[in-house]
Design a protein around this motif. Structure first.
Motif, mmCIF file in Angstrom:
data_model
loop_
_atom_site.group_PDB
_atom_site.id
_atom_site.type_symbol
_atom_site.label_atom_id
_atom_site.label_comp_id
_atom_site.label_asym_id
_atom_site.label_seq_id
_atom_site.Cartn_x
_atom_site.Cartn_y
_atom_site.Cartn_z
ATOM 1 N N LEU A 84 0.834 -1.193 0.000
ATOM 2 C CA LEU A 84 0.000 0.000 0.000
ATOM 3 C C LEU A 84 0.871 1.247 0.000
ATOM 4 O O LEU A 84 1.845 1.332 0.750
ATOM 5 C CB LEU A 84 -0.897 0.020 1.235
ATOM 6 C CG LEU A 84 -1.778 -1.214 1.472
ATOM 7 C CD1 LEU A 84 -2.412 -1.139 2.845
ATOM 8 C CD2 LEU A 84 -2.843 -1.320 0.388
ATOM 9 N N ILE A 85 0.514 2.207 -0.837
ATOM 10 C CA ILE A 85 1.162 3.505 -0.857
ATOM 11 C C ILE A 85 0.071 4.549 -0.644
ATOM 12 O O ILE A 85 -0.839 4.667 -1.469
ATOM 13 C CB ILE A 85 1.891 3.772 -2.190
ATOM 14 C CG1 ILE A 85 2.868 2.631 -2.507
ATOM 15 C CG2 ILE A 85 2.621 5.112 -2.144
ATOM 16 C CD1 ILE A 85 2.281 1.556 -3.389
ATOM 17 N N GLU A 86 0.140 5.257 0.448
ATOM 18 C CA GLU A 86 -0.906 6.220 0.781
ATOM 19 C C GLU A 86 -0.315 7.614 0.911
ATOM 20 O O GLU A 86 0.635 7.840 1.659
ATOM 21 C CB GLU A 86 -1.592 5.833 2.092
ATOM 22 C CG GLU A 86 -2.728 6.782 2.474
ATOM 23 C CD GLU A 86 -3.370 6.428 3.804
ATOM 24 O OE1 GLU A 86 -4.561 6.741 3.980
ATOM 25 O OE2 GLU A 86 -2.673 5.854 4.665
ATOM 26 N N PHE A 87 -0.899 8.547 0.177
ATOM 27 C CA PHE A 87 -0.548 9.955 0.305
ATOM 28 C C PHE A 87 -1.578 10.581 1.234
ATOM 29 O O PHE A 87 -2.606 11.094 0.803
ATOM 30 C CB PHE A 87 -0.537 10.631 -1.072
ATOM 31 C CG PHE A 87 0.470 10.029 -2.018
ATOM 32 C CD1 PHE A 87 1.789 10.430 -1.995
ATOM 33 C CD2 PHE A 87 0.095 9.036 -2.920
ATOM 34 C CE1 PHE A 87 2.729 9.874 -2.856
ATOM 35 C CE2 PHE A 87 1.023 8.469 -3.785
ATOM 36 C CZ PHE A 87 2.341 8.889 -3.754
ATOM 37 N N GLN A 88 -1.298 10.508 2.519
ATOM 38 C CA GLN A 88 -2.290 10.841 3.534
ATOM 39 C C GLN A 88 -2.390 12.346 3.749
ATOM 40 O O GLN A 88 -1.385 13.018 3.990
ATOM 41 C CB GLN A 88 -1.942 10.169 4.863
ATOM 42 C CG GLN A 88 -2.980 10.396 5.944
ATOM 43 C CD GLN A 88 -2.601 9.717 7.247
ATOM 44 O OE1 GLN A 88 -1.560 9.081 7.343
ATOM 45 N NE2 GLN A 88 -3.427 9.860 8.249
ATOM 46 N N PRO A 89 -3.602 12.896 3.677
ATOM 47 C CA PRO A 89 -3.786 14.334 3.924
ATOM 48 C C PRO A 89 -3.871 14.643 5.416
ATOM 49 O O PRO A 89 -4.060 13.739 6.232
ATOM 50 C CB PRO A 89 -5.112 14.627 3.237
ATOM 51 C CG PRO A 89 -5.879 13.340 3.375
ATOM 52 C CD PRO A 89 -4.855 12.233 3.277
ATOM 53 N N PHE A 90 -3.735 15.910 5.744
ATOM 54 C CA PHE A 90 -3.972 16.397 7.099
ATOM 55 C C PHE A 90 -5.164 17.339 7.063
ATOM 56 O O PHE A 90 -5.367 18.072 6.092
ATOM 57 C CB PHE A 90 -2.754 17.165 7.634
ATOM 58 C CG PHE A 90 -1.695 16.289 8.257
ATOM 59 C CD1 PHE A 90 -1.725 14.912 8.142
ATOM 60 C CD2 PHE A 90 -0.663 16.862 8.981
ATOM 61 C CE1 PHE A 90 -0.758 14.111 8.713
ATOM 62 C CE2 PHE A 90 0.321 16.074 9.561
ATOM 63 C CZ PHE A 90 0.277 14.692 9.419
ATOM 64 N N THR A 91 -5.945 17.342 8.130
ATOM 65 C CA THR A 91 -7.111 18.213 8.217
ATOM 66 C C THR A 91 -6.693 19.675 8.145
ATOM 67 O O THR A 91 -5.754 20.106 8.815
ATOM 68 C CB THR A 91 -7.879 17.963 9.528
ATOM 69 O OG1 THR A 91 -8.199 16.569 9.599
ATOM 70 C CG2 THR A 91 -9.153 18.787 9.580
#
Length: 209
Positions: free
Chosen positions: A42-49
């Motif tokens: 898995l490759i996730e480009f995780q956002p921040f609120t």
């Protein structure tokens, strides 16, 4: 800049960088998957609120547990920090570096999970919960390799855990079934296929040996 323009930059760069390695985007999400059959990277480009940008998560999800969701069984947050969008060029270059880092990790994971390496890689890894998930993943790879006694030792340790939650009871039911099964490979392959269906992944041959 429109609210989601930085996500479009991520998608464009990731497609260009990751696509040649057979890695595809999961729907319209920020999750990209490297489908290897019995496991997925898995490759996730995780956002921040409330911030326009991304962090990088890379890890392995084993499909030998029937879940409809993806989990980071090995690996997760990378030591790359959070990159915030400032300009198109600045953000594009940062995402390119993230993709290069992800490719390096992916190739390493692929190598570690090749037939000759996978046993030691999984057995030597310290899982978030060694008593439950650690014993399950380690017992499963040993069962696949025909090391039945060692497999049963790991699975029996799970059965000895206190079943405080339903998910622990479900895990215990599964390992009990696997311990008693006449053909471990056949049953694990069924679980993997069911897990892939639950995750809406395409059918493919599952090579475990």
């Amino acid at each position: 800049m429109a609210q989601d323009d930085h996500s479009k930059i991520i998608n464009k760069v990731a497609k260009e960088k990751l696509g040649p390695y057979g890695i595809v985007q999961k729907g319209k999400s920020r999750l990209w998957i490297d489908d290897q059959g019995w496991f997925i990277i898995l490759i996730e480009f995780q956002p921040f609120t409330r911030k326009k940008g991304t962090t990088l998560n890379v890890g392995i999800n084993f499909n030998w547990l029937n879940n409809e969701y993806f989990s980071f069984d090995i690996g997760y947050r990378q030591d790359t920090g959070f990159v915030e969008y400032q300009t198109d060029n600045q953000f594009m270059k940062e995402v390119e570096l993230y993709c290069d880092k992800a490719i390096e990790i992916i190739l390493n994971f692929r190598n570690n999970l090749q037939n000759n390496n996978r046993k030691n890689f999984i057995l030597n890894y310290t899982f978030t919960s060694e008593s439950l998930w650690g014993n399950y993943h380690k017992g499963t790879i040993l069962g696949i390799l025909g090391e039945t006694t060692k497999m049963k030792n790991h699975f029996s340790a799970i059965l000895n855990e206190e079943a405080q939650f339903d998910w622990i009871k479900n895990l215990q039911s599964q390992v009990k079934f696997l311990i008693e099964s006449k053909d471990f490979i056949v049953e694990i392959r069924k679980i993997i296929n069911d897990s892939r269906k639950s995750k809406k992944l395409p059918e493919r041959e599952i090579n475990l040996l």
